[in-house]
Design a protein around this motif. Structure first.
Motif, mmCIF file in Angstrom:
data_model
loop_
_atom_site.group_PDB
_atom_site.id
_atom_site.type_symbol
_atom_site.label_atom_id
_atom_site.label_comp_id
_atom_site.label_asym_id
_atom_site.label_seq_id
_atom_site.Cartn_x
_atom_site.Cartn_y
_atom_site.Cartn_z
ATOM 1 N N HIS A 76 0.820 -1.224 0.000
ATOM 2 C CA HIS A 76 0.000 0.000 0.000
ATOM 3 C C HIS A 76 0.850 1.268 0.000
ATOM 4 C CE1 HIS A 76 -2.837 -3.081 1.311
ATOM 5 N NE2 HIS A 76 -3.806 -2.281 0.953
ATOM 6 N N ALA A 77 2.145 1.118 -0.174
ATOM 7 C CA ALA A 77 3.044 2.273 -0.040
ATOM 8 C C ALA A 77 2.890 3.286 -1.163
ATOM 9 C CB ALA A 77 4.502 1.791 0.027
ATOM 10 N N GLU A 78 2.375 2.877 -2.317
ATOM 11 C CA GLU A 78 2.198 3.798 -3.444
ATOM 12 C C GLU A 78 0.761 4.305 -3.566
ATOM 13 O OE1 GLU A 78 4.825 4.872 -5.056
ATOM 14 O OE2 GLU A 78 6.066 3.539 -3.822
ATOM 15 N N ASN A 79 -0.100 3.950 -2.626
ATOM 16 C CA ASN A 79 -1.471 4.476 -2.646
ATOM 17 C C ASN A 79 -1.468 5.986 -2.455
ATOM 18 O OD1 ASN A 79 -3.003 1.735 -0.722
ATOM 19 N ND2 ASN A 79 -2.255 1.786 -2.808
ATOM 20 N N PRO A 80 -2.421 6.707 -3.039
ATOM 21 C CA PRO A 80 -2.555 8.134 -2.742
ATOM 22 C C PRO A 80 -3.088 8.408 -1.341
ATOM 23 C CG PRO A 80 -4.265 7.418 -4.279
ATOM 24 C CD PRO A 80 -3.313 6.272 -4.134
ATOM 25 N N VAL A 81 -3.588 7.386 -0.672
ATOM 26 C CA VAL A 81 -3.990 7.537 0.734
ATOM 27 C C VAL A 81 -2.746 7.805 1.576
ATOM 28 C CG1 VAL A 81 -5.077 6.419 2.726
ATOM 29 C CG2 VAL A 81 -5.927 5.937 0.407
ATOM 30 N N GLU A 82 -2.852 8.769 2.484
ATOM 31 C CA GLU A 82 -1.726 9.106 3.363
ATOM 32 C C GLU A 82 -1.700 8.148 4.556
ATOM 33 O OE1 GLU A 82 -2.258 13.226 4.286
ATOM 34 O OE2 GLU A 82 -1.981 13.872 2.210
ATOM 35 N N TRP A 83 -1.369 6.890 4.262
ATOM 36 C CA TRP A 83 -1.379 5.859 5.297
ATOM 37 C C TRP A 83 -0.303 6.104 6.352
ATOM 38 C CZ3 TRP A 83 -5.497 3.001 5.412
ATOM 39 C CH2 TRP A 83 -6.106 2.519 4.248
ATOM 40 N N PHE A 84 -0.668 5.790 7.598
ATOM 41 C CA PHE A 84 0.282 5.687 8.705
ATOM 42 C C PHE A 84 0.365 4.218 9.098
ATOM 43 C CE2 PHE A 84 -0.841 10.087 8.990
ATOM 44 C CZ PHE A 84 0.164 10.738 9.692
ATOM 45 N N PRO A 85 1.526 3.757 9.552
ATOM 46 C CA PRO A 85 1.547 2.470 10.244
ATOM 47 C C PRO A 85 0.940 2.651 11.635
ATOM 48 C CG PRO A 85 3.714 3.482 10.337
ATOM 49 C CD PRO A 85 2.860 4.383 9.487
ATOM 50 N N TRP A 86 0.550 1.546 12.260
ATOM 51 C CA TRP A 86 0.015 1.616 13.615
ATOM 52 C C TRP A 86 1.082 2.184 14.555
ATOM 53 C CZ3 TRP A 86 -4.646 0.815 15.968
ATOM 54 C CH2 TRP A 86 -4.635 0.726 17.368
ATOM 55 N N GLY A 87 0.710 3.185 15.362
ATOM 56 C CA GLY A 87 1.665 3.762 16.297
ATOM 57 C C GLY A 87 1.200 5.109 16.829
ATOM 58 N N LEU A 107 10.589 -12.902 13.807
ATOM 59 C CA LEU A 107 11.955 -13.347 14.054
ATOM 60 C C LEU A 107 12.986 -12.720 13.122
ATOM 61 C CD1 LEU A 107 11.363 -17.163 14.694
ATOM 62 C CD2 LEU A 107 12.071 -15.464 16.386
ATOM 63 N N ASN A 108 12.558 -12.227 11.959
ATOM 64 C CA ASN A 108 13.558 -11.761 10.992
ATOM 65 C C ASN A 108 13.540 -10.255 10.755
ATOM 66 O OD1 ASN A 108 11.065 -12.043 9.689
ATOM 67 N ND2 ASN A 108 11.975 -12.570 7.713
ATOM 68 N N TYR A 109 12.772 -9.508 11.523
ATOM 69 C CA TYR A 109 12.892 -8.050 11.559
ATOM 70 C C TYR A 109 12.172 -7.528 12.791
ATOM 71 C CZ TYR A 109 8.194 -7.887 9.325
ATOM 72 O OH TYR A 109 6.866 -8.041 9.016
ATOM 73 N N THR A 110 12.417 -6.295 13.149
ATOM 74 C CA THR A 110 11.839 -5.714 14.368
ATOM 75 C C THR A 110 10.409 -5.260 14.105
ATOM 76 O OG1 THR A 110 14.013 -4.947 15.045
ATOM 77 C CG2 THR A 110 12.112 -3.932 16.122
ATOM 78 N N ALA A 111 9.482 -5.784 14.894
ATOM 79 C CA ALA A 111 8.067 -5.437 14.672
ATOM 80 C C ALA A 111 7.256 -5.460 15.953
ATOM 81 C CB ALA A 111 7.452 -6.385 13.662
ATOM 82 N N GLY A 112 7.877 -5.376 17.091
ATOM 83 C CA GLY A 112 7.115 -5.315 18.324
ATOM 84 C C GLY A 112 7.169 -6.594 19.132
ATOM 85 N N ALA A 113 6.507 -6.525 20.273
ATOM 86 C CA ALA A 113 6.562 -7.602 21.255
ATOM 87 C C ALA A 113 5.776 -8.824 20.813
ATOM 88 C CB ALA A 113 6.015 -7.095 22.588
#
Length: 646
Positions: free
Chosen positions: A16-27, A452-458
């Motif tokens: 969804h990174a190229e969508n015209p929607v100004e998406w935020f990740p959860w945070g 396990l293969n990247y940082t994404a929270g607890a």
């Protein structure tokens, strides 16, 4: 122009990174913006292999006019449900309360404090635009109405949680619970096609396993055969990849023939030991073949590198669902010109699905051909190999290389379990590779991550529960004390980390704050994490002689007793744990006995106990315990078996 999701690791978010929607990740950033600008939020939840998530992105989120409305009136947040299952769980509860249904994509409208007030699943573009415009106007003109709705939903969810935790145990025995489970299964059983009646058809491995084990414990031959029939029908259908092995997530029809083609790690991990057990009990060649082919599929297509397995393989390739897997008549005949194989796999010129063919066969015929036709199984394997080689030239569906702790630990636990029934040393090797990866993460700071293969929270409760279970099974399989020690460390940490001061544990770490707590108590396509914890508590309580663990298991089971009586099919993992607490067999052997020989001798009698090293006693002794009853030690394997064979 890219939005904020371009920096994320998640494949779903990147999509969804190229969508015209100004998406935020959860945070925090998204919620602070909503608070500062007094805007509502759209929390849109999905996963990379979700077909309808792709459809909504293409039909709605890629369009400038829809994006402009969203950007003007809302702060929009994209969530990968596999990275943040806690967020998915609590908002799914809310949407199910609001609409009576749920699914993905899950689109939830929430206040700046995170409380939901409305939501749904897939929305066509015009309906979506109309809805968000109405909600924006309502929030501007009557914000108190939206806040009161959110408060009502929050209060109802909290109330449901309190009612659940306050349930009291009943005195019903395990036989009565098992009988209710089997009766409910019989009512829903599809006698023509196997599984439960209706469509779409999901395998639901925890449910099948619970019914199978209850039928075995109750000596209910008819239902045991119904499970065998179901497994045969699934293995013959298009839900099973006849060329490459492995199961798709579900079939869209009632006959298991046309799958929704995405493949999930968790389905294949759970089905492996179920087929392995059936293979051992029935000595059935088809079940053995499914075990072998599914394991090969996992290694060939889902293993990223030793010890790390991807979460999913998409249904679509080149923008078309099932294109990688389906065969037109001409393409099939070019590879396999003999008519008998087109007939066997039901390949016809008009196609069996949307002009192409999803390979499947009639399950009733294959057993007879294996018995009657010398060399048939070898010929079938050769045909599949040729088809696989040709298929490998096609454009592959996207693989989501997110390595989820719980799903990888689930696979490790399942491989150890499968080894009880099918003696393939590769199962142990791969399971230990996975656990070494998990152990590396654990030893960093005695916490488990979600990924396990990247940082994404607890890590969540299922990550801890499956890890504790997998390390326990590693100990049972290898008798290496280190694995038991790690299992105990993870389990004891889990009790503290997820504790709410009540019988059931929170799904996410109790110190973190969402708009409500969430106790995951019901099986879905994955077993309840609380049921898994109750199961591990019982095993570790016995092996480590820790009565407090046994009491915790009993306390959790007692809380669920009334619900197990009402909804046994929905709570298969709980019923298996309840059955374990009364019927599970542990066999502790002195140093005079070779573990593999003991396992094989018991397996000949269709008995599959946990084999432990004897902690105290003579080297020639064998101690047999069943549930909470231990027999007097004996000095031969035959004597030990006689204690259990009535």
């Amino acid at each position: 122009m890219s939005n904020r999701l371009k920096e994320e690791h998640s494949l779903y978010l990147k999509q969804h990174a190229e969508n015209p929607v100004e998406w935020f990740p959860w945070g925090k950033e998204a919620f602070e913006k909503a608070h500062d600008e007094n805007k509502l939020l759209i929390v849109s939840i999905g996963y990379s292999s979700c077909h309808w998530c792709h459809v909504m992105e293409h039909n709605v989120f890629e369009h400038d006019d829809a994006a402009a409305l969203m950007n003007k009136h809302f702060v929009s947040v994209k969530v990968d449900r596999e990275e943040r299952p806690d967020v998915d769980h609590i908002y799914m509860d809310a949407v199910q309360m609001i609409t009576g249904g749920g699914g993905w994509p899950l689109n939830v409208f929430v206040l700046p404090d995170g409380r939901p007030f409305y939501g749904g699943t897939y929305f066509p573009k015009e309906q979506w635009m109309s809805l968000i415009e109405r909600l924006a106007i309502t929030y501007k003109e009557r914000p108190e109405l939206i806040r009161s709705t959110a408060e009502e939903i929050q209060n109802k969810i909290v109330q449901n949680e309190e009612i659940l935790q306050a349930n009291k145990p009943r005195e019903d025995g395990v036989n009565e619970l098992s009988a209710k489970l089997l009766k409910q299964w019989e009512v829903n059983f599809d006698s023509e096609h196997g599984g439960e009646k209706g469509a779409p058809k999901f395998p639901m491995p925890a449910r099948l396993s619970a019914v199978y084990n209850a039928a075995i414990s109750q000596n209910h031959a008819a239902i045991k055969n119904q499970i065998h029939f179901t497994l045969k029908q699934m293995a013959a259908g298009g839900i099973y990849d006849q060329v490459g092995g492995g199961f798709a997530r579900y079939s869209v029809d009632s006959q298991w023939r046309v799958p929704h083609f995405e493949k999930m790690l968790y389905d294949n991990a759970q089905l492996l030991p179920l087929y392995a057990k059936a293979a051992s009990i029935e000595q059935d060649e088809i079940f053995k073949l499914v075990v072998s082919e599914t394991f090969d599929f996992l290694i060939r297509e889902m293993q990223i590198e030793p010890g790390l397995f991807a979460s999913a393989i998409d249904a679509d390739s080149e923008g078309v669902e099932g294109k990688f897997y389906a065969w037109n008549y001409e393409a099939f005949k070019k590879v396999i010109p003999e008519d008998q194989w087109a007939d066997f796999f039901n390949v016809i010129k008009p196609g069996t699905w949307e002009g192409t063919n999803v390979l499947h066969y009639h399950s009733g015929k294959i057993d007879q051909r294996i018995r009657d036709e010398q060399g048939f199984q070898a010929a079938l394997t050769k045909v599949k190999s040729k088809l696989l080689s040709e298929r490998n030239k096609r454009v592959r569906p996207v693989r989501d290389e997110k390595v989820i702790t719980s799903w990888n630990a689930m696979l490790a636990a399942s491989l150890f379990e499968s080894y009880k029934y099918v003696k393939d040393a590769r199962f142990i090797d791969v399971a230990l590779e996975i656990l070494n990866r998990v152990k590396q993460q654990w030893e960093l700071n005695h916490r488990l991550p979600r990924i396990l293969n990247y940082t994404a929270g607890a890590g969540m409760l299922d990550d801890y529960a499956y890890a504790a279970m997998a390390f326990y099974r590693a100990y049972i399989t290898t008798h290496d004390q280190d694995w038991l020690d790690v299992s105990n460390e993870i389990f004891s940490t889990t009790l503290n980390k997820f504790d709410l001061g009540k019988p059931l544990l929170n799904y996410y770490p109790a110190s973190e704050q969402l708009f409500t707590h969430k106790t995951e108590w019901m099986d879905t396509v994955i077993p309840s994490s609380n049921a898994l914890m109750a199961s591990v508590a019982f095993d570790l309580g016995y092996v480590l002689k820790k009565p407090e663990y046994t009491v915790k298991s009993q306390e959790m089971l007692g809380t669920m007793e009334e619900l197990m009586q009402k909804h046994p099919l929905m709570l298969g993992e709980w019923l298996q744990t309840d059955l374990k607490s009364k019927m599970k067999v542990y066999v502790s052997i002195g140093e005079d006995y070779e573990k593999e020989e003991v396992i094989q001798r018991f397996a000949r009698e269709k008995l599959y106990p946990d084999i432990l090293p004897l902690q105290s006693g003579a080297d020639n002794e064998i101690l047999v315990c069943k549930g909470d009853l231990c027999f007097e030690p004996v000095s031969t394997i035959d004597e030990a078996i006689k204690l259990l064979v009535v």
